[in-house]
Write a protein that holds these residues in place. Structure first.
Motif, PDB file in Angstrom:
ATOM      1  N   GLY A  47       0.787  -1.230   0.000  1.00 54.55           N
ATOM      2  CA  GLY A  47       0.000   0.000   0.000  1.00 54.55           C
ATOM      3  C   GLY A  47       0.815   1.272   0.000  1.00 54.55           C
ATOM      4  O   GLY A  47       0.259   2.364   0.083  1.00 54.55           O
ATOM      5  N   CYS A  48       2.165   1.142  -0.128  1.00 52.69           N
ATOM      6  CA  CYS A  48       3.004   2.341  -0.072  1.00 52.69           C
ATOM      7  C   CYS A  48       3.183   3.008  -1.436  1.00 52.69           C
ATOM      8  O   CYS A  48       3.719   4.102  -1.529  1.00 52.69           O
ATOM      9  CB  CYS A  48       4.364   2.027   0.544  1.00 52.69           C
ATOM     10  SG  CYS A  48       5.446   1.128  -0.566  1.00 52.69           S
ATOM     11  N   ASN A  57      -0.753   0.880  11.254  1.00 56.69           N
ATOM     12  CA  ASN A  57      -0.819   0.428   9.865  1.00 56.69           C
ATOM     13  C   ASN A  57      -0.512   1.565   8.905  1.00 56.69           C
ATOM     14  O   ASN A  57      -0.599   2.736   9.273  1.00 56.69           O
ATOM     15  CB  ASN A  57      -2.229  -0.108   9.547  1.00 56.69           C
ATOM     16  CG  ASN A  57      -2.585  -1.309  10.392  1.00 56.69           C
ATOM     17  OD1 ASN A  57      -1.882  -2.309  10.379  1.00 56.69           O
ATOM     18  ND2 ASN A  57      -3.673  -1.212  11.137  1.00 56.69           N
ATOM     19  N   VAL A  58      -0.162   1.196   7.659  1.00 54.37           N
ATOM     20  CA  VAL A  58       0.040   2.207   6.620  1.00 54.37           C
ATOM     21  C   VAL A  58      -1.279   2.951   6.428  1.00 54.37           C
ATOM     22  O   VAL A  58      -2.331   2.324   6.296  1.00 54.37           O
ATOM     23  CB  VAL A  58       0.464   1.556   5.280  1.00 54.37           C
ATOM     24  CG1 VAL A  58       0.608   2.610   4.186  1.00 54.37           C
ATOM     25  CG2 VAL A  58       1.757   0.796   5.436  1.00 54.37           C
ATOM     26  N   TYR A  67       6.924   5.305   1.550  1.00 51.65           N
ATOM     27  CA  TYR A  67       5.896   5.196   2.583  1.00 51.65           C
ATOM     28  C   TYR A  67       4.724   6.095   2.198  1.00 51.65           C
ATOM     29  O   TYR A  67       4.909   7.294   1.954  1.00 51.65           O
ATOM     30  CB  TYR A  67       6.433   5.610   3.962  1.00 51.65           C
ATOM     31  CG  TYR A  67       5.424   5.409   5.064  1.00 51.65           C
ATOM     32  CD1 TYR A  67       5.220   4.144   5.588  1.00 51.65           C
ATOM     33  CD2 TYR A  67       4.641   6.463   5.540  1.00 51.65           C
ATOM     34  CE1 TYR A  67       4.258   3.922   6.568  1.00 51.65           C
ATOM     35  CE2 TYR A  67       3.690   6.246   6.526  1.00 51.65           C
ATOM     36  CZ  TYR A  67       3.504   4.976   7.035  1.00 51.65           C
ATOM     37  OH  TYR A  67       2.550   4.756   8.006  1.00 51.65           O
ATOM     38  N   ALA A  68       3.540   5.513   2.109  1.00 58.03           N
ATOM     39  CA  ALA A  68       2.309   6.252   1.820  1.00 58.03           C
ATOM     40  C   ALA A  68       2.446   7.151   0.587  1.00 58.03           C
ATOM     41  O   ALA A  68       2.042   8.314   0.600  1.00 58.03           O
ATOM     42  CB  ALA A  68       1.876   7.067   3.039  1.00 58.03           C
ATOM     43  N   PHE A 102       4.176   9.559   8.365  1.00 56.78           N
ATOM     44  CA  PHE A 102       4.597   8.499   9.288  1.00 56.78           C
ATOM     45  C   PHE A 102       4.440   8.915  10.748  1.00 56.78           C
ATOM     46  O   PHE A 102       4.633   8.101  11.644  1.00 56.78           O
ATOM     47  CB  PHE A 102       6.063   8.130   9.001  1.00 56.78           C
ATOM     48  CG  PHE A 102       6.547   6.927   9.769  1.00 56.78           C
ATOM     49  CD1 PHE A 102       5.959   5.682   9.609  1.00 56.78           C
ATOM     50  CD2 PHE A 102       7.606   7.034  10.666  1.00 56.78           C
ATOM     51  CE1 PHE A 102       6.398   4.571  10.320  1.00 56.78           C
ATOM     52  CE2 PHE A 102       8.060   5.935  11.378  1.00 56.78           C
ATOM     53  CZ  PHE A 102       7.446   4.687  11.199  1.00 56.78           C
ATOM     54  N   ALA A 103       4.069  10.168  10.995  1.00 59.45           N
ATOM     55  CA  ALA A 103       4.064  10.732  12.364  1.00 59.45           C
ATOM     56  C   ALA A 103       3.277   9.881  13.364  1.00 59.45           C
ATOM     57  O   ALA A 103       3.738   9.646  14.478  1.00 59.45           O
ATOM     58  CB  ALA A 103       3.519  12.161  12.329  1.00 59.45           C
ATOM     59  N   ALA A 104       2.106   9.389  12.970  1.00 57.50           N
ATOM     60  CA  ALA A 104       1.245   8.638  13.903  1.00 57.50           C
ATOM     61  C   ALA A 104       1.881   7.324  14.358  1.00 57.50           C
ATOM     62  O   ALA A 104       1.518   6.785  15.404  1.00 57.50           O
ATOM     63  CB  ALA A 104      -0.103   8.365  13.251  1.00 57.50           C
ATOM     64  N   ARG A 105       2.856   6.810  13.623  1.00 55.23           N
ATOM     65  CA  ARG A 105       3.500   5.537  13.967  1.00 55.23           C
ATOM     66  C   ARG A 105       4.943   5.728  14.460  1.00 55.23           C
ATOM     67  O   ARG A 105       5.627   4.752  14.731  1.00 55.23           O
ATOM     68  CB  ARG A 105       3.516   4.624  12.740  1.00 55.23           C
ATOM     69  CG  ARG A 105       2.161   4.366  12.143  1.00 55.23           C
ATOM     70  CD  ARG A 105       2.254   3.554  10.856  1.00 55.23           C
ATOM     71  NE  ARG A 105       2.613   2.170  11.100  1.00 55.23           N
ATOM     72  CZ  ARG A 105       2.938   1.289  10.160  1.00 55.23           C
ATOM     73  NH1 ARG A 105       2.944   1.670   8.889  1.00 55.23           N
ATOM     74  NH2 ARG A 105       3.255   0.055  10.470  1.00 55.23           N
TER      75      ARG A 105
END
Length: 329
Positions: A46-47, A277-278, A232-233, A290-293
């Motif tokens: 999903g990235c 999760n992504v 990432y994302a 990516f901040a939330a992880r």
């Protein structure tokens, strides 16, 4: 290895249009691949890895997807502006792709020979007899035994590893300058996976073909690639030589990926995994994705999106922890 870029991607954005609005699956990414180089693109499912490869081939399904920004330069030609007729000439001839699952990529109704010979005749303007001889040579080149018999067999008669070798033979049959491999060993067992990777490395050295290896397996990257991009994302978060990524990762996401790889030298009760999760593509509108992880995130990370900071070692990283250097985007 020559430093002439075979592929030069600039500010590529691929968007999917849905009932929920516009979703940027690939968001303003830039990278290049030099002649004879093997570049790895890694990240979780999903990235945006596979959408990147489909964008380069101009195989993103329309609708719902579309390249909405950027340039894709292949051997000095901008593919974004190329017509579908021109892309049919380019695919297979100048750039080829190995897909994830060979059984769905090969037509079950036609023999291996029919499928190999068709591509060779289209691009190389050979007679049927010449194309058959060339196809047998390609099957031998990828290490398939009894190539003269296999050419008249159907995909279901071959094992997964043999079908993947056929896919590689098809991709290389017109000697493209660039080969894109999208998780080519995912469905194979470890022994066959090692054989396929060794084969790709060997063909890269013999034919000087540039390879973009798309994978989530860092072991594949360490074994095969010279340079690696971490996604990432939909964004590139880190880019570096492979040895630098493994020895000195800079982005917290890259550090997390490396930590989650099992180490046979250490006994652990539980393997490390990055929390959360992504995010769903397009769901994060502000701040670092990516901040939330991230265990190093601070208030600014939720408000501002960091630039891609260029480090002196040739490494680049999208993180405020490295803000003291010149940024480019």
């Amino acid at each position: 290895m020559s430093q002439t870029p075979v592929l030069d991607v600039k500010q590529l954005q691929t968007t999917f249009f849905s009932a929920d609005g516009e979703i940027p699956a690939v968001d303003q990414i830039s990278f290049s691949v030099n002649k004879g180089e093997i570049l790895g693109i890694v990240g979780e499912s999903g990235c945006g890895k596979s959408v990147t490869s489909l964008s380069i081939m101009k195989l993103v399904p329309q609708p719902p997807g579309k390249i909405t920004n950027g340039e894709i330069w292949l051997n000095g030609e901008n593919l974004v502006q190329a017509s579908e007729k021109r892309m049919r000439e380019i695919r297979g001839n100048e750039v080829a792709m190995i897909f994830q699952e060979p059984m769905t990529s090969l037509n079950p109704l036609f023999t291996i020979g029919n499928q190999l010979i068709e591509g060779i005749r289209i691009h190389k303007k050979m007679s049927k007899k010449e194309a058959r001889t060339e196809a047998i040579q390609m099957l031998k080149l990828v290490g398939l035994p009894r190539a003269e018999q296999i050419i008249d067999e159907y995909p279901h008669q071959l094992s997964g590893g043999m079908r993947q070798r056929v896919m590689i033979a098809m991709a290389l049959s017109c000697h493209p300058r660039l080969l894109i491999a999208d998780e080519p060993t995912t469905a194979l067992d470890v022994t066959i996976q090692a054989q396929i990777l060794a084969l790709m490395k060997d063909l890269n050295e013999k034919l000087d073909t540039a390879i973009v290896m798309i994978t989530h397996d860092l072991g594949v990257v360490a074994d095969l690639c010279q340079r690696v991009i971490v996604m990432y994302a939909g964004k590139i978060v880190e880019e570096a030589e492979v040895r630098d990524i493994f020895k000195n990762p800079k982005h917290p996401y890259t550090m997390g990926l490396l930590q989650s790889v099992p180490d046979v030298r250490e006994k652990k009760e539980r393997l490390y995994s990055i929390p959360g999760n992504v995010p769903k593509p397009g769901s994060i509108q502000t701040g670092c994705r990516f901040a939330a992880r991230c265990d190093k995130a601070h208030d600014r990370c939720y408000i501002e999106d960091p630039k891609l900071y260029q480090l002196g070692s040739g490494q680049s990283v999208r993180c405020f922890l490295h803000e003291g250097v010149v940024a480019h985007d």
